[in-house]
Design a protein around this motif. Structure first.
Motif, PDB file in Angstrom:
ATOM      1  N   GLU B  56      15.747   7.099   3.540  1.00 39.71           N
ATOM      2  CA  GLU B  56      15.278   8.606   3.535  1.00 39.71           C
ATOM      3  C   GLU B  56      15.950   9.884   3.438  1.00 39.71           C
ATOM      4  O   GLU B  56      15.359  10.884   3.109  1.00 39.71           O
ATOM      5  CB  GLU B  56      14.657   8.761   5.272  1.00 39.71           C
ATOM      6  CG  GLU B  56      14.201   7.172   5.710  1.00 39.71           C
ATOM      7  CD  GLU B  56      12.928   7.362   6.395  1.00 39.71           C
ATOM      8  OE1 GLU B  56      12.567   8.448   6.852  1.00 39.71           O
ATOM      9  OE2 GLU B  56      12.148   6.403   6.427  1.00 39.71           O
ATOM     10  N   LEU B 112       6.904   8.099  -2.824  1.00 41.52           N
ATOM     11  CA  LEU B 112       8.429   8.535  -2.704  1.00 41.52           C
ATOM     12  C   LEU B 112       8.596   9.772  -3.283  1.00 41.52           C
ATOM     13  O   LEU B 112       9.348  10.869  -3.076  1.00 41.52           O
ATOM     14  CB  LEU B 112       9.325   7.342  -3.433  1.00 41.52           C
ATOM     15  CG  LEU B 112      10.780   7.531  -3.150  1.00 41.52           C
ATOM     16  CD1 LEU B 112      11.091   7.629  -1.885  1.00 41.52           C
ATOM     17  CD2 LEU B 112      11.799   6.694  -4.053  1.00 41.52           C
ATOM     18  N   GLY B 115       7.547  12.587  -1.326  1.00 36.58           N
ATOM     19  CA  GLY B 115       8.107  12.768  -0.203  1.00 36.58           C
ATOM     20  C   GLY B 115       7.284  12.164   1.122  1.00 36.58           C
ATOM     21  O   GLY B 115       7.459  12.893   2.012  1.00 36.58           O
ATOM     22  N   HIS B 116       6.539  11.510   0.640  1.00 41.39           N
ATOM     23  CA  HIS B 116       5.703  10.641   1.805  1.00 41.39           C
ATOM     24  C   HIS B 116       6.766   9.990   2.468  1.00 41.39           C
ATOM     25  O   HIS B 116       7.692   9.536   2.185  1.00 41.39           O
ATOM     26  CB  HIS B 116       4.837   9.941   1.066  1.00 41.39           C
ATOM     27  CG  HIS B 116       3.604  10.561   0.584  1.00 41.39           C
ATOM     28  ND1 HIS B 116       2.132  10.101   0.595  1.00 41.39           N
ATOM     29  CD2 HIS B 116       3.628  11.897   0.035  1.00 41.39           C
ATOM     30  CE1 HIS B 116       1.354  11.211   0.077  1.00 41.39           C
ATOM     31  NE2 HIS B 116       2.300  12.325  -0.150  1.00 41.39           N
ATOM     32  N   ARG B 117       6.165   9.453   3.922  1.00 39.50           N
ATOM     33  CA  ARG B 117       6.978   8.726   4.771  1.00 39.50           C
ATOM     34  C   ARG B 117       7.320   7.387   4.267  1.00 39.50           C
ATOM     35  O   ARG B 117       6.469   6.931   3.492  1.00 39.50           O
ATOM     36  CB  ARG B 117       6.465   8.478   6.076  1.00 39.50           C
ATOM     37  CG  ARG B 117       6.157  10.096   6.706  1.00 39.50           C
ATOM     38  CD  ARG B 117       5.712  10.247   8.011  1.00 39.50           C
ATOM     39  NE  ARG B 117       4.691   8.983   8.071  1.00 39.50           N
ATOM     40  CZ  ARG B 117       3.576   9.173   8.997  1.00 39.50           C
ATOM     41  NH1 ARG B 117       3.496  10.234   9.772  1.00 39.50           N
ATOM     42  NH2 ARG B 117       2.829   8.007   9.193  1.00 39.50           N
ATOM     43  N   GLU B 120       5.210   4.200   4.448  1.00 34.24           N
ATOM     44  CA  GLU B 120       4.070   3.736   3.436  1.00 34.24           C
ATOM     45  C   GLU B 120       4.766   2.967   2.170  1.00 34.24           C
ATOM     46  O   GLU B 120       4.237   2.098   1.776  1.00 34.24           O
ATOM     47  CB  GLU B 120       3.486   5.253   2.796  1.00 34.24           C
ATOM     48  CG  GLU B 120       2.864   5.967   3.809  1.00 34.24           C
ATOM     49  CD  GLU B 120       2.488   7.378   3.161  1.00 34.24           C
ATOM     50  OE1 GLU B 120       2.596   8.317   3.838  1.00 34.24           O
ATOM     51  OE2 GLU B 120       2.088   7.333   1.863  1.00 34.24           O
ATOM     52  N   ILE B 171      -2.232   5.565   7.572  1.00 31.93           N
ATOM     53  CA  ILE B 171      -1.347   6.324   7.112  1.00 31.93           C
ATOM     54  C   ILE B 171      -1.257   7.533   7.753  1.00 31.93           C
ATOM     55  O   ILE B 171      -0.271   8.028   8.067  1.00 31.93           O
ATOM     56  CB  ILE B 171      -1.291   6.438   5.590  1.00 31.93           C
ATOM     57  CG1 ILE B 171      -1.339   4.994   4.992  1.00 31.93           C
ATOM     58  CG2 ILE B 171      -0.214   7.263   5.133  1.00 31.93           C
ATOM     59  CD1 ILE B 171      -0.714   4.702   3.775  1.00 31.93           C
TER      60      ILE B 171
END
Lengths: 336, 355
Positions: B56, B112, B115-117, B120, B171
């Protein structure tokens, strides 16, 4: 069939604020709690200034510190086995006849620790693949109870009593095998939920290993905290005379600790340390705690209900409790 | 609980273990022999946490395949394991089951990039079937779960995401159970990781309060543990005048051997002060089996040249000789032998307070 919902501008349906971490979630809560504790430290210290409170915290913390290495070791090992040992390995080794397969499966629990977190789903998957349920149940019960890390932690927790390790092994194995044989005699497939298509086995490899390890350590750590706290309260806050009254009675002490084991749901890698701290109780009673805990507790009951269905769990869990207590008393009487 | 949170918790616990190991305060809770295990565990926790958090912290986008993306080459690869997808279901998305991997990977890369978590990403890479899968580009076209057994999906309580149409709660939520690892068969309320929050309690207790070693409070509540020394062979005391003895050693020789090996010798004992049932001063030390929680005290009564106004939990080094006198511990009825004190001095609490 859903309608096509086109939202050409926003790429994701959920309203999402900026930032990688999304809207206030658990990490933010955690940070707030930690900062709050630091800020309130002075006030907390005042509240906990009595020697009784300090003793309680010391007892609580010492069980945690002592147990954590074994908890981490055990869960990481189980996660590795679940993630890397090839599928189907165990089934090929089982004897054909169910009566022979049950004890072998029980013993296999010592070698293939799937860990408390994994045994119920693994058992579900094995049954779906056609392995004899009685053998699977024997394995499911034995594996968290007689795995190597569990036995090592028991040895460390009872340094003056080597018999405890052997007693735990024997009583747990006997209980698991008896339950398997009981299923052969009395079990009905109708009690089991029909098989599902959701295949557990897809989770393999390093990604699964890391995420299993992380999840299981946190889970077990949480329940260990509860168990350690209860033990600390019993040692520091409950009147010694009251404790001696229960602990002194051979019948009540066993029942009390067996019930405590069911309630506390401590992972088997760590429960030896909780049991060791209950030094007012007899060895047999603590043996019952150790044998019952990995086989019957609230956590396991919930998982069994989820995997196999309520009509199974409601018969299996009490039966296991009874058999486990019986075996503990028997072996305790023999060994101690 | 989100995996990030779990990781931070583990990081905190690991750091705590390392701190108490390196600072030496672990000796208040466990025996010295546990040190390597404690350090090892602390490091292991940091590593496990790191493997979750590290991907991350790397910059978004690019070609990395973090651990979350290293999707195992699973049967999912041919896209048909989840059962045949009804053509009508899959059509709006990316052309049928055969492309599900493509859709997932595309979604993962897309997530990705945006910038999603990372949950997911992980969920996508592990081929979790019932999150809305997107094409790599722009349109958000939720599909029905391609898992043809909706009860399996609906059976995951608290999973948030279901087989139902258009529900992306899995989500948008706080990430509960979107991790592939949480979506087990038999997933129950107990498995949602909520219990893990409790780990904060010991971690904060250790970090903020440094709980002290067990002392007079516990010693007075617990009976003297003299029976643990019974039956040992009482050899002649080693040379030295006075000879340093552990409290358990002295008490065992005094009670079980009637002081035979002690007569005529001066001994040096170390312990903390506690008050007896009638206020008389006892010297005590906790004997520990595996950890402080099973610690039980050894008590020795003091008579003779005893300093007055002793506060409980003061550590003393006491020199004296055997005297044939003993009390009964009111808690468990065991004997508490006495020492005829000739000299006593206060000392600082030793690093290893337990015997």
């Amino acid at each position: 069939m859903t309608a096509l919902e086109t939202e050409p501008v926003q790429p994701h349906r959920a309203p999402r604020p900026h930032g990688r971490w999304g809207r206030p979630g658990s990490v933010e809560v955690l940070v707030v709690v930690v900062i709050g504790a630091i800020a309130a430290r002075g006030w907390l210290l005042d509240q906990l200034a009595s020697t009784r409170a300090q003793t309680l915290i010391t007892l609580f913390v010492s069980i945690m510190v002592q147990a954590l290495p074994f908890l981490v070791l055990g869960t990481v090992l189980s996660a590795a086995i679940r993630a890397f040992v090839p599928r189907g390995y165990a089934e090929r080794a089982l004897p054909r006849r169910p009566v022979a397969a049950v004890p072998v499966a029980g013993l296999a629990g010592a070698v293939l620790p799937a860990g408390e977190a994994g045994t119920v789903p693994v058992a579900g998957a094995l049954i779906r693949r056609g392995v004899e349920p009685a053998a699977v149940f024997a394995f499911m019960l034995a594996s968290p109870a007689i795995s190597p890390v569990v036995l090592i932690s028991t040895a460390v927790a009872f340094p003056g009593q080597p018999g405890m390790v052997g007693a735990r092994f024997l009583a747990s194995l006997l209980a698991a095998v008896v339950m398997g044989l009981l299923w052969l005699r009395l079990g009905r497939p109708g009690w089991l939920l029909p098989a599902r298509s959701h295949d557990q086995d897809r989770e393999r490899g390093w990604a699964a290993f890391w995420s299993s390890s992380r999840h299981d350590i946190v889970q077990c750590g949480g329940f260990l905290t509860i168990g350690a706290f209860v033990a600390a309260v019993l040692n520091a806050a409950v009147s010694p005379r009251w404790l001696e009254a229960i602990a002194g009675s051979p019948v009540f002490s066993v029942i009390a600790l067996a019930l405590l084991a069911v309630l506390l749901s401590v992972c088997s890698e760590a429960d030896a340390f909780v049991a060791a701290s209950l030094s007012q109780f007899s060895v047999t009673a603590r043996l019952a705690f150790l044998v019952v805990g990995p086989m019957v507790d609230l956590k396991l009951f919930a998982r069994q209900t989820g995997t196999f269905g309520p009509s199974f769990a409601i018969r299996f869990a009490p039966a296991t409790l009874g058999v486990a207590v019986l075996m503990s008393v028997l072996v305790g009487w023999l060994v101690f | 609980m989100r995996k990030d949170t779990q990781a931070v918790l583990l990081l905190l616990v690991g750091a705590t273990l390392l701190k108490i190991s390196l600072a030496g305060t672990y000796l208040r809770y466990v025996t010295a022999g546990l040190l390597p295990l404690l350090v090892g565990t602390g490091l292991a926790l940091v590593v496990v946490a790191g493997f979750t958090l590290w991907p991350e912290m790397r910059p978004a986008g690019g070609t990395q395949t973090g651990s979350g993306l290293a999707g195992p080459g699973e049967p999912d690869g041919d896209g048909t394991t989840a059962g045949s997808t009804a053509p009508g279901d899959a059509e709006p998305v990316s052309g049928g089951g055969a492309h599900r991997v493509g859709a997932h990977r595309a979604h993962a890369a897309y997530a990705l990039h945006e910038g999603h978590r990372s949950d997911e990403i992980e969920a996508a890479a592990l081929g979790v079937t019932d999150i809305p899968a997107f094409t790599g580009a722009t349109m958000a076209l939720p599909i029905l779960s391609v898992d043809p057994a909706p009860p399996a999906a609906a059976d995951r309580p608290g999973s948030g995401s279901g087989g139902g149409a258009g529900r992306d709660g899995g989500i948008g939520d706080d990430g509960d159970n979107v991790n592939g690892d949480d979506l087990d068969d038999g997933e129950s309320g107990y498995d949602r990781g909520r219990a893990g929050w409790l780990l904060l309690v010991p971690a904060l207790a250790l970090l903020l309060f440094a709980p002290p070693a067990l002392g007079s409070f516990q010693a007075s509540r617990t009976g003297t543990a003299l029976s643990t020394g019974a039956g040992s062979d009482f050899t002649v005391l080693p040379e030295g005048d006075p000879v340093r003895l552990g409290l358990l050693d002295y008490a065992s020789r005094a009670v079980f051997d009637r002081g035979r090996t002690l007569t005529g010798r001066r001994v040096l004992l170390t312990g903390f002060v506690m008050a007896g049932p009638n206020g008389e001063p006892y010297l005590a030390r906790m004997v520990v089996g595996c950890c402080a929680a099973d610690g039980r005290p050894i008590k020795v009564g003091l008579t003779g040249n005893v300093p007055t106004d002793l506060q409980p939990d003061t550590w003393l080094e006491v020199e004296g000789g055997y005297i044939d006198h003993a009390d009964r511990d009111p808690v468990n009825g065991e004997l508490i032998p006495y020492l005829q004190v000739s000299a006593a001095r206060a000392i600082a609490a030793p690093a290893e307070q337990y015997e």
